[in-house]
Structure formats: C-alpha cells, structure tokens
Design a protein around this motif. Structure first.
Motif, PDB file in Angstrom:
ATOM      1  N   ILE B 239      61.137  67.393  12.411  1.00 21.33           N
ATOM      2  CA  ILE B 239      61.002  67.372  10.942  1.00 21.33           C
ATOM      3  C   ILE B 239      60.839  68.634  10.085  1.00 21.33           C
ATOM      4  CG2 ILE B 239      59.209  66.469  10.300  1.00 21.33           C
ATOM      5  CD1 ILE B 239      61.353  64.232   8.839  1.00 21.33           C
ATOM      6  N   TYR B 240      59.892  69.308  10.765  1.00 21.67           N
ATOM      7  CA  TYR B 240      59.360  70.591  10.351  1.00 21.67           C
ATOM      8  C   TYR B 240      60.367  71.447  10.487  1.00 21.67           C
ATOM      9  CZ  TYR B 240      57.570  75.305  10.266  1.00 21.67           C
ATOM     10  OH  TYR B 240      57.637  76.609   9.896  1.00 21.67           O
ATOM     11  N   LEU B 241      61.021  71.587  11.894  1.00 17.64           N
ATOM     12  CA  LEU B 241      61.889  72.614  12.172  1.00 17.64           C
ATOM     13  C   LEU B 241      63.162  72.576  11.353  1.00 17.64           C
ATOM     14  CD1 LEU B 241      61.167  72.513  16.227  1.00 17.64           C
ATOM     15  CD2 LEU B 241      60.719  74.376  14.525  1.00 17.64           C
ATOM     16  N   ASP B 242      63.456  71.304  11.386  1.00 16.84           N
ATOM     17  CA  ASP B 242      64.711  70.908  10.909  1.00 16.84           C
ATOM     18  C   ASP B 242      64.996  71.403   9.211  1.00 16.84           C
ATOM     19  OD1 ASP B 242      66.674  68.641   9.085  1.00 16.84           O
ATOM     20  OD2 ASP B 242      67.328  68.712  11.309  1.00 16.84           O
ATOM     21  N   PHE B 243      63.740  70.957   8.597  1.00 16.17           N
ATOM     22  CA  PHE B 243      63.869  71.042   7.220  1.00 16.17           C
ATOM     23  C   PHE B 243      63.529  72.541   6.980  1.00 16.17           C
ATOM     24  CE2 PHE B 243      61.946  69.070   3.075  1.00 16.17           C
ATOM     25  CZ  PHE B 243      63.100  69.498   2.251  1.00 16.17           C
ATOM     26  N   SER B 244      62.800  73.349   7.487  1.00 21.87           N
ATOM     27  CA  SER B 244      62.386  74.731   7.182  1.00 21.87           C
ATOM     28  C   SER B 244      63.721  75.703   7.697  1.00 21.87           C
ATOM     29  CB  SER B 244      60.955  75.037   8.025  1.00 21.87           C
ATOM     30  OG  SER B 244      61.209  75.258   9.426  1.00 21.87           O
ATOM     31  N   ALA B 245      64.377  75.089   8.688  1.00 17.18           N
ATOM     32  CA  ALA B 245      65.520  75.857   9.136  1.00 17.18           C
ATOM     33  C   ALA B 245      66.564  75.759   8.127  1.00 17.18           C
ATOM     34  CB  ALA B 245      66.153  75.069  10.469  1.00 17.18           C
ATOM     35  N   LEU B 269      52.111  73.666   9.906  1.00 14.52           N
ATOM     36  CA  LEU B 269      51.092  73.249  11.309  1.00 14.52           C
ATOM     37  C   LEU B 269      49.916  73.920  11.427  1.00 14.52           C
ATOM     38  CD1 LEU B 269      53.879  72.404  14.048  1.00 14.52           C
ATOM     39  CD2 LEU B 269      52.803  70.828  12.452  1.00 14.52           C
ATOM     40  N   MET B 270      49.764  74.909  10.701  1.00 10.03           N
ATOM     41  CA  MET B 270      48.379  75.801  10.709  1.00 10.03           C
ATOM     42  C   MET B 270      47.516  75.412   9.648  1.00 10.03           C
ATOM     43  SD  MET B 270      49.414  77.515  12.998  1.00 10.03           S
ATOM     44  CE  MET B 270      47.971  78.556  13.332  1.00 10.03           C
ATOM     45  N   SER B 271      47.755  74.261   8.894  1.00 11.90           N
ATOM     46  CA  SER B 271      46.849  73.950   7.685  1.00 11.90           C
ATOM     47  C   SER B 271      45.158  73.430   8.223  1.00 11.90           C
ATOM     48  CB  SER B 271      47.529  72.683   7.189  1.00 11.90           C
ATOM     49  OG  SER B 271      48.675  72.942   6.848  1.00 11.90           O
ATOM     50  N   ARG B 279      50.084  73.037   0.275  1.00 12.16           N
ATOM     51  CA  ARG B 279      50.491  74.335  -0.071  1.00 12.16           C
ATOM     52  C   ARG B 279      51.398  75.004   0.734  1.00 12.16           C
ATOM     53  NH1 ARG B 279      44.600  75.515  -0.033  1.00 12.16           N
ATOM     54  NH2 ARG B 279      43.688  74.616  -1.986  1.00 12.16           N
ATOM     55  N   ARG B 280      51.634  74.459   1.870  1.00 14.38           N
ATOM     56  CA  ARG B 280      52.564  75.146   2.951  1.00 14.38           C
ATOM     57  C   ARG B 280      53.614  74.381   2.903  1.00 14.38           C
ATOM     58  NH1 ARG B 280      49.641  78.144   6.721  1.00 14.38           N
ATOM     59  NH2 ARG B 280      47.640  78.722   6.603  1.00 14.38           N
ATOM     60  N   TRP B 281      53.797  73.001   3.100  1.00 16.82           N
ATOM     61  CA  TRP B 281      54.852  72.152   3.152  1.00 16.82           C
ATOM     62  C   TRP B 281      55.794  71.816   2.112  1.00 16.82           C
ATOM     63  CZ3 TRP B 281      57.229  69.732   7.245  1.00 16.82           C
ATOM     64  CH2 TRP B 281      58.048  68.881   7.038  1.00 16.82           C
ATOM     65  N   SER B 284      58.498  73.979  -2.882  1.00 14.45           N
ATOM     66  CA  SER B 284      59.230  74.105  -4.255  1.00 14.45           C
ATOM     67  C   SER B 284      59.262  72.513  -4.552  1.00 14.45           C
ATOM     68  CB  SER B 284      60.702  74.295  -4.058  1.00 14.45           C
ATOM     69  OG  SER B 284      61.148  73.555  -3.109  1.00 14.45           O
ATOM     70  N   LEU B 285      58.926  71.550  -3.851  1.00 13.39           N
ATOM     71  CA  LEU B 285      58.561  70.205  -4.306  1.00 13.39           C
ATOM     72  C   LEU B 285      57.282  69.972  -4.811  1.00 13.39           C
ATOM     73  CD1 LEU B 285      60.224  67.335  -4.736  1.00 13.39           C
ATOM     74  CD2 LEU B 285      58.824  66.695  -2.490  1.00 13.39           C
ATOM     75  N   SER B 286      56.271  70.366  -4.040  1.00 15.38           N
ATOM     76  CA  SER B 286      54.998  70.240  -4.615  1.00 15.38           C
ATOM     77  C   SER B 286      54.700  70.923  -5.728  1.00 15.38           C
ATOM     78  CB  SER B 286      53.924  70.347  -3.411  1.00 15.38           C
ATOM     79  OG  SER B 286      54.213  71.728  -2.926  1.00 15.38           O
ATOM     80  N   SER B 287      55.281  72.252  -5.828  1.00 16.72           N
ATOM     81  CA  SER B 287      55.053  72.997  -7.111  1.00 16.72           C
ATOM     82  C   SER B 287      55.810  72.423  -8.321  1.00 16.72           C
ATOM     83  CB  SER B 287      55.298  74.642  -7.129  1.00 16.72           C
ATOM     84  OG  SER B 287      56.810  74.546  -6.814  1.00 16.72           O
ATOM     85  N   PHE B 288      56.917  71.650  -8.092  1.00 16.37           N
ATOM     86  CA  PHE B 288      57.611  70.893  -9.077  1.00 16.37           C
ATOM     87  C   PHE B 288      56.615  69.902  -9.586  1.00 16.37           C
ATOM     88  CE2 PHE B 288      59.932  67.546 -10.814  1.00 16.37           C
ATOM     89  CZ  PHE B 288      60.958  68.222 -11.631  1.00 16.37           C
ATOM     90  N   PHE B 289      56.336  68.965  -8.690  1.00 12.60           N
ATOM     91  CA  PHE B 289      55.273  68.120  -9.237  1.00 12.60           C
ATOM     92  C   PHE B 289      54.079  68.341  -9.783  1.00 12.60           C
ATOM     93  CE2 PHE B 289      57.816  65.035  -6.581  1.00 12.60           C
ATOM     94  CZ  PHE B 289      58.076  64.044  -7.426  1.00 12.60           C
ATOM     95  N   ARG B 290      53.549  69.730  -9.318  1.00 14.79           N
ATOM     96  CA  ARG B 290      52.415  70.071 -10.132  1.00 14.79           C
ATOM     97  C   ARG B 290      52.549  70.580 -11.437  1.00 14.79           C
ATOM     98  NH1 ARG B 290      51.284  75.450  -7.428  1.00 14.79           N
ATOM     99  NH2 ARG B 290      52.939  75.901  -9.111  1.00 14.79           N
TER     100      ARG B 290
END
Lengths: 474, 476
Positions: B239-245, B269-271, B279-281, B284-290
């Motif tokens: 899910i990480y590789l897919d989405f970040s790709a 994965l370095m969190s 802050r790493r995942w 754009s979505l988490s900053s939208f909600f913020r």
C-alpha cells in the motif's frame, strides 16, 4: 594580465566547460528516455506484430472491442481497448519469458508454489455423509467500495478479466519441486455435491437404456505425493474426495457403477503414470484406470505388452506454462508414450467447425509444438468421435463422456468394443446432428456402456458437472 | 485508465507529450492538457464526466460570487461546501449510510447501488480547498471556467492525488515554463514511480493476496499465523509502494511539463511516532484536514477537551474519506487513539528513549492499522487478529508460507530497502563526494541517463508479465 584576472578567466572558462557538459548530459537523459518511450509507442502501433493467440497460455488474446454506444457509455469499450493493447503487445512471449527471468531473482526458487488462482480447500466431510455447503460470506464486501488507491491496484492486476467465455479452466496453483510440477487440488463441497446429484440424474435418464460407469481420475498430486506431503501443502486429499463422491452417489443410486482407480494408481506410482510438466496422466496411468474399468465390467484387459507404441519426446505441458516457465521443467521435458490399439488406428471425428474428419487414434505428433504433444491421442478434444473395430461384429458399443483426461484412456477400449464413441461434454453441443441430446445418441447408436470420465476437478467447482448434465436436459 | 498500464505509457502519455511540446503558447498547451485530461477521465465511461464538470461549475461560480459580493462571501462559501459535500455524500456514502441505518432499523429494504465516480474524493477536496482559499483571500478567484476545470481534472493528479491546492499551482497553470533541469528530474521521478508500481507494488500484492483472502472467510480462518503476518507485511509494503508510486508518477509527469506538485510522502516507514507517520504519509490529505477542518474547529487553542474532540472529528473523517465502510473509520480512529496518547504524554516519553524503540512502536501501530484497512468485513478483522496469535485453530505455519517466504526473500528485502531513504542517501553522498573534489560527476551522469531507461524497460516487462494468464484447457 594580473594573476587574479587570469585565475578568474580560467575559472569562468572552466565554468563554461562545466555548463556545456551539464547541457549535454541533460540532453542525453531527455533523449534516452523519450527515445525509448517513442520506440515503445511505435512498436505498440505496429498492428501486424500483435499476436492474436498465445500458444503458451492456450488461449485467445483479447480482441479489439465491438463498437456499441452502450459499451462506450458504461466504459467497457475503452477499458477493453486498454486491455487489448496490453494483452496483444508485440513480442509478448519474449517479454513474458523476460519477466520470468526477472522473477527468478525474487528469492530461492528451487521449490516454489506459483499461484494462478485464489482457490482454497473446503474440508471433506469425514463420515462420508452428504453435507450441504455453506454459502460463502463476505463476497459482496469485496472490491466494490475499496479505498481508491487500492482499487487501482486491483484493476491493474487482472487485465484479462473478460477475455475468456468458454469452459476452459484456469491453471490452478502449481507446486514445482525439482523437475516435477503438480497442480494443487482444492476440494469444494458445493462442486462435489453438484457432481453427486448430476451423476445420479444422468443414470436415471439412461436407466434401462445403458449401464453408467463413473470414473474420477485423480491428478498427480494426490497419487505421487504421500498423504503427509499433501497435508503440508495445505491441499485436499483426492482419495478422500473421491470416496466422498462415490459413497454418496451409491447411496443415492446403486445402479451407477463407480470405478475407483486410486489404489491401482498408487500401487504403480513408481512408474511413469503422470507427466511432470503437464497436468494430465500418461497413457500408462490411463491404462491402470482401464484395468480397473475392466474389473468392474468383468472383462479381461489387454496386457500392456501386446501394444505397439509410439514415443514423442520434448513435451512441455500446461504446468510448464503454469509455473511461469520454471527452468527446472524446461530443461527436463516429458516424453509422451502412446499405445496403438491392436485392432485399428483409424477414427473419424466431428471438429469444432462441425465438419467430419478422418484421423488416427494415435497421431504422429513428432513435428508438433512442444506444448501440444498430448494431442496425439484421438485428435485432442473434439465434440464427437467414432472408432470402429474391424475385428468385431458383435454390435458392442460404448461411449466415453470425457474431458481431456479421457483422451489417453480411449485407445485402450478400442479392442474391447465394435464401436467406441467419444463425446467431449464441453463441446458436444457443437455437433448439430444431436443438438446436445445425449440420450438420443445412446439410443440411435445402440450403446450399452456409458463411461463418464472426469478429473477430480469436477469436484472443485460446478463447471464440469454443468456441461456434462447439460447434455441431458432435453 | 491507470498510469501503470502499457496503454497509458506508450500511447496516451507518449501522444500527450508529443502534442504538448509541438504546441507553442501556454493557452494552447492548456487546451492540450485539458482535452487529454477529459479523455483520461472519461476512459472508464463518460457518465461521471458530467459530475466532474458540474462540481467545477459550482466551485467556479461560488468562488467568483465570494469575491464579487463580499458581504455575502460566507453565504456562498457555505453554499459551495454544502453542494460539493452533498454530491460526495450521495455518490460515495449514500449506500453505506443506508446500509448502516438498515442494520439498526431494518429499513430501507432496497439500497441504491451507486458506482463510485472515479477520483471524486480527490477532486472534491481540491475544489473545496480552492473555494475556501478564495474566501480566505489567499488566492484570487479564477475568471476562466476552463482553468478551474483543468485544475480539477488534470490527469496527473485527478484520480489518485496528490490533493493539489489551486494556490500552489495557479502560477504553473498560467505561466509555467519547462526547465531542462526539472525535466531531467521529472523523467527520473516518473520512471521510478512506474517501476515501483509495476514491479514492487504489484509483486507485493501477489504475495499478500495469497494469504489475505478477502472474499472467503472460511478459507481465511484456515490461513496459518505466519501466513497472516507475512501477508500483512507484504500488504503494508504494497500500500505504501503503490500509493507513493502514483504520487511519484504525478510529480514526475508534472515536472516534465513545468508543474510543481508538492511531496505527498516522506518515507513513512522511518517514522518515530504516530504523529510523525502522519507528517510523512499522504501529506496532502493530512494537511488538508489540518488546514480546513482541525484549525477552523479551534485546533489546540480551545483547551485540551476541545482539542481531543477536534482530533476525533478529523480522524473519523480521515478514515471515512478512504472508503465508505466502518473499517476505514476504525482505521482512522486507531490512529486517533495513539495521537491523543502522544499529545497527552507519550511523545515526551518517546523522545527520551533510544531511537529504535519509538521507531518500532510506530511501525507496529502502522502495521496493525492495515489489518483494519484491508478487510471491510469486521468479522474478517476478528479472524485475522485471532489468527495472527494462532488462536483460530489455524496452526502456526505451513509449507505454503515457508515457500512464499523463501521464494520472495530477496524481493522482500529489496521492497523494504525501497521504502527507506537508503538508496537516495547513497546517491546523494556519491554526489557530495564529487562536489567536494570539484570533479565532473560522470558516473552519476551515466547513472541518470541509464537508470530511467532501464526502469522503463523493466516496468514494461513486468506489465506484460502481469497479463500472463495461462489456461489449462483451451481449444483455439
């Protein structure tokens, strides 16, 4: 010129040189990428290079979609174009084998299981009582409302979702160990119960007309591996699956003659009774089934030593392609050994085009493709075939209702009957003479013995049973 | 259409780039992008194109009204939000909502089956951010409808993010130029994304799907414990590789023609904490909600009780945004619990520990979160969690698991490395090495020329390999 200005002009000359190198470097990156992209694009447009069928995968590749406003509106038209584009990409087979070579690097691949299905086994009811299958839950919860990122993944994974509409069955999971591959067997209660009731129904339709023999051919994994090894693999026991089916058929209908061939095969499992690179049995394996059939019918089998044989080396079958072309199989192809009936090697069959052909019971396939050597038996899977024994005039007649496992079996019957008929239940409907009415065939040809021969795949889903029982719905 | 398909890469994108670079003025270039984007969007059926256009119309008009009738700005803002969210609610959440109501009350009997319009969650949020930013005076309303339509439909990011804000790309839309330096970066970024998706993410999916059987609970409960652990590990990576790709490809394609999208992932994965994960995942979505939910609700400025409530709302919505099913809500709330704990005391504690411990803690929370995410059926989640502990009578391991592990061991190691900044760090320190010595970094140049081409070819091979689909019986 002072030292300082000299230094400055040298360093600015150096700077210009660096900039030139950087410019060239950037040009190189851009042209290399766009070059490959454009070459790919041009190759993609060269329609004559696009394959239409895949010999290796034994299927027709996706076609350019038929135009309809409906298909455009619901999106299937365009998505089918994408699928067609990917499925028939030029140099497909070469690229696929390159993919296989890349995947070899993924891990230690001496022993491996190649997953081609997401099937899993149902438990086989132990006391032999017929148990109704539970409806599987959670199915509706599947793909529809997944998160969007995941949805894209799912879509990309199965570009051939709608490529196939005939009965063929997908290669199941393939277990490769050394030079041998096995197709993994997953029992499905629903499929088995369907099979049981269908066999009962078929006998009732033929009651008083002909004797019904039922043979279930186990695949190699159930015979060649020990029970413990099968359990470790997490697959179902075919011996248990067959006895579940047969005991329940007998309970429903004692007139069906169930022929259990498992023990005889196990007794000979040190011999070459299954192919290593293909999911079929060898003719020798089929011979041991023939022995059991003769026992059930009360006749004497022809000793194997009396047949003349033909050999076709270099056979790489379905499990080779199903394993993603495992090198250990590719380097060790099978040999097909065929036994020619003593009475005759002539036959006629109705082809898929509806026309009649004369052919050989055992055809010389020496020059055929490496993956089609199993087709040496009775012309492969044809809708309807007849073999007449010139040495007999007693009017004895049998019909083998089969899928591809039956092909290696039929030649042995030729010497025991005046007429041996063969019906591939998946394709019988093509033969316009009978309009898929099997009972009419049995009556017209005055057939005494109806031999149903399927693999245990018939217990894994309902597709084989349903094409078979489809011939009795008239 | 998906980025990771041969048709997209060798037909759609190739054609798009050829025509784009043949076109001269920015106006014409924008027309090219718009036409391609609308075709891209309609590929799965043109039905929902009208919905996209309607959404854009609403946002376009409301934003203009907000600017024009200053005294009624709030009214138009509220109107826009209500309309946009209603469309989203009807098309994405109605079936789910009625299903939940029926679960408790038995009515209604028939739940309308509405197919989810592709990308609706992404473009609705983009348009919302545009109108709100206009209201806040952070950006001027755009007079041209076509520009708004281009902004929302731009095929780089329309269907799978990142959630781009209008104020961040306005300049690029109106005045972008292509710099060769950026194009080089874009090419590399795009091919990395494509290979990441076609080879790594799809490969992880193949293993994960072997064990995480979503449509057969009976079979799922028979998967041995080690199989579930291994399956979840591959799913986490997938899910990480897919989405970040997808984000890599979007950012890369943007750079090729002068768009600058912001980073969407920063090696989650370095969190070191759950706070850090977000802050790493999917930044754009988490900053939208913020920016559009948490802070307007008062954030942390109205006391601790209110802050926790605000966090709850944000994480409930974040979960729900991912899919119309309760498991996604649970997934959001799972993070909420840890975020609150961290805010209250945990974060301070974690900072005093050796780095490995908070890192491990974050990974464990992240990993188990995906169990909630993967299975929409709550029963399945129960089966998997019990099964992972070996309490489901499913056994610890079997040969299938052992073989899957052995057969994919190098692939797994590589997929994990690819999820960390290790390779990038190596690349950067090689660059520094040359820079410090003031030598022309020829090896790096060669690497950058060869790397995109090799990745493109490898991805192509993998995509053709994906269509390999052998059949047992077939009559030509």
């Amino acid at each position: 010129m002072s030292k300082q200005t000299r230094n400055r002009s040298r360093s600015s000359a150096e700077k210009r040189r660096r900039m030139r190198i950087i410019r060239r470097y950037r040009t190189a990156v851009i042209s290399a990428f766009f070059g490959v992209l454009l070459i790919g694009a041009v190759i993609g447009l060269l329609l004559p290079l696009r394959p239409k069928t895949s010999v290796l995968e034994k299927r027709e590749l996706e076609k350019w979609p038929a135009f309809s406003l409906q298909a455009i509106w619901d999106g299937t038209y365009f998505s089918q174009i994408s699928t067609w584009y990917a499925d028939t990409f030029p140099f497909r087979e070469k690229l696929i084998s390159a993919d296989g070579n890349v995947k070899k690097l993924y891990g230690l691949r001496g022993d491996q299981i190649v997953h081609n299905s997401s099937k899993t086994a149902d438990a086989i009811p132990e006391d032999g009582e017929m148990v109704q299958a539970e409806t599987k839950t959670g199915e509706n919860a599947a793909a529809e409302s997944q998160a969007e990122t995941v949805r894209e993944t799912e879509k990309a994974k199965d570009p051939n979702g709608n490529a196939i509409n005939v009965v063929p069955e997908q290669v199941g999971d393939v277990y490769v160990t050394g030079d041998t591959a096995f197709s993994l067997f997953y029992f499905a209660l629903e499929g088995a119960n369907e099979y049981i009731s269908d066999i009962d129904l078929i006998q009732k339709k033929l009651d008083g007309i002909a004797t019904v023999y039922d043979i279930l051919a186990p695949s190699s994994v159930g015979i060649m591996l020990t029970d413990q090894a099968q359990e470790k693999l997490g697959i179902s026991s075919q011996k248990e699956a067959i006895s579940y089916a047969f005991s329940n058929i007998q309970k429903l209908n004692s007139k069906v003659k169930c022929v259990n061939i498992c023990q005889n095969l196990v007794d000979h499992n040190s011999e070459y009774i299954y192919f290593r690179t293909d999911h079929h049995w060898t003719a020798l394996g089929a011979y041991y089934a023939y022995e059991e059939f003769c026992k059930a019918k009360g006749i004497k089998p022809t000793p194997i030593s009396e047949y003349e044989t033909m050999e076709f080396p270099g056979f790489l079958g379905t499990l080779y392609s199903g394993s993603g072309q495992a090198a250990s199989l590719g380097d060790n192809p099978d040999t097909v050994i065929a036994y020619i009936p003593k009475a005759t090697n002539d036959m006629t069959y109705i082809g898929h085009d509806g026309a009649e052909y004369t052919w050989n019971v055992v055809e010389d396939v020496t020059d055929w493709e490496a993956n089609s050597k199993y087709n040496c038996f009775i012309g492969g899977d044809e809708p309807f075939s007849v073999i007449e024994n010139p040495n007999k005039t007693d009017g004895t007649a049998c019909v083998v209702v089969k899928e591809s496992y039956g092909n290696a079996f039929v030649p042995f019957l030729v010497d025991n009957y005046q007429y041996t008929y063969v019906v591939d239940h998946r394709y019988f409907a093509i033969y316009s003479e009978y309009g898929n009415d099997f009972v009419k065939l049995v009556k017209d040809k005055k057939i005494q013995d109806v031999i149903l021969l399927n693999t245990t795949n018939a217990l894994c889903d309902t597709s084989l049973s349903s094409t078979m029982v489809g011939m009795f719905e008239k | 259409m998906v980025f990771s398909s041969l048709f997209f890469v060798y037909f759609f994108l190739a054609l798009n780039l050829i025509i784009y670079f043949k076109t001269q003025t920015i106006e014409k270039k924008n027309i090219v992008m718009l036409v391609f984007s609308l075709i891209f969007y309609s590929w799965g059926g043109p039905r929902y194109l009208f919905l996209l256009i309607a959404n854009c119309l609403i946002a376009w008009i409301c934003a203009l009204m907000i600017e024009y009738y200053e005294e009624y700005a709030k009214l138009f803002l509220v109107l826009d939000i209500i309309m946009q969210l209603s469309i989203l609610a009807i098309f994405k959440y109605l079936g789910f909502f009625l299903g939940t109501v029926r679960f408790f009350t038995g009515v209604p009997e028939i739940i309308p089956q509405i197919a989810l319009p592709i990308g609706i969650s992404f473009y609705t949020f983009q348009l919302l951010s545009y109108v709100i930013d206009v209201y806040r005076g952070e950006v001027q309303a755009q007079k041209s409808f076509w520009i708004i339509l281009l902004y929302a439909s731009l095929f780089h990011q329309c269907i799978a993010g990142p959630i781009v804000r209008y104020q961040h790309v306005e300049r690029d839309i109106l005045h972008r130029t292509v710099k060769r330096k950026e194009m080089v970066r874009g090419i590399k970024r795009f091919t990395i994304g494509l290979a990441k998706k076609a080879i790594l993410a799809n490969g992880c999916a193949a293993v994960a799907d072997t064990f995480l059987l979503t449509d057969d609970l009976q079979a799922l409960s028979a998967v041995p414990a080690a199989g579930l652990w291994l399956g979840m590990l591959f799913f986490t990576l997938q899910i990480y590789l897919d989405f970040s790709a997808y984000s890599d490809m979007a950012i890369g394609m943007g750079l090729m023609i002068g768009f600058h999208y912001r980073e969407n992932f920063n090696y989650p994965l370095m969190s070191d904490s759950v706070t850090d994960i977000w802050r790493r995942w999917h930044i754009s979505l988490s900053s939208f909600f913020r920016d559009y939910v948490y802070i307007p609700l008062g954030g942390n400025r109205k006391g601790q009780g209110r802050q926790i409530l605000n966090l709850f709302i944000v994480w409930f919505l974040t979960g729900l945004w991912h899919g119309a099913s309760w498991n996604y809500v649970l997934w959001g709330l799972w993070f909420f619990v840890f975020l609150v704990l961290e805010k209250l005391f945990l974060l301070e504690k974690l900072e005093t520990l050796p780095r490995a411990i908070p890192h491990l803690y974050a990974l464990v929370v992240f990993y188990f979160g995906w169990v909630l995410f993967k299975f929409e059926d709550i029963h399945a989640i129960g089966i998997v969690l019990r099964g992972m502990l070996g309490l489901g009578g499913n056994g610890l391991t079997n040969m299938q698991v052992a073989l899957a592990f052995k057969n994919n061991i190098f692939f797994l190691i590589f997929a994990i490395i690819a999820s960390t900044p290790l390779l990038r760090k190596l690349y950067e320190s090689a660059g520094m090495w040359f820079k410090r010595r003031k030598i022309v970094p020829y090896p790096i140049y060669v690497y950058n020329i060869v790397c995109p081409v090799v990745l493109l070819i490898l991805a192509t091979i993998a995509l053709v390999g994906n269509s390999y689909n052998p059949f047992l019986y077939f009559q030509f």
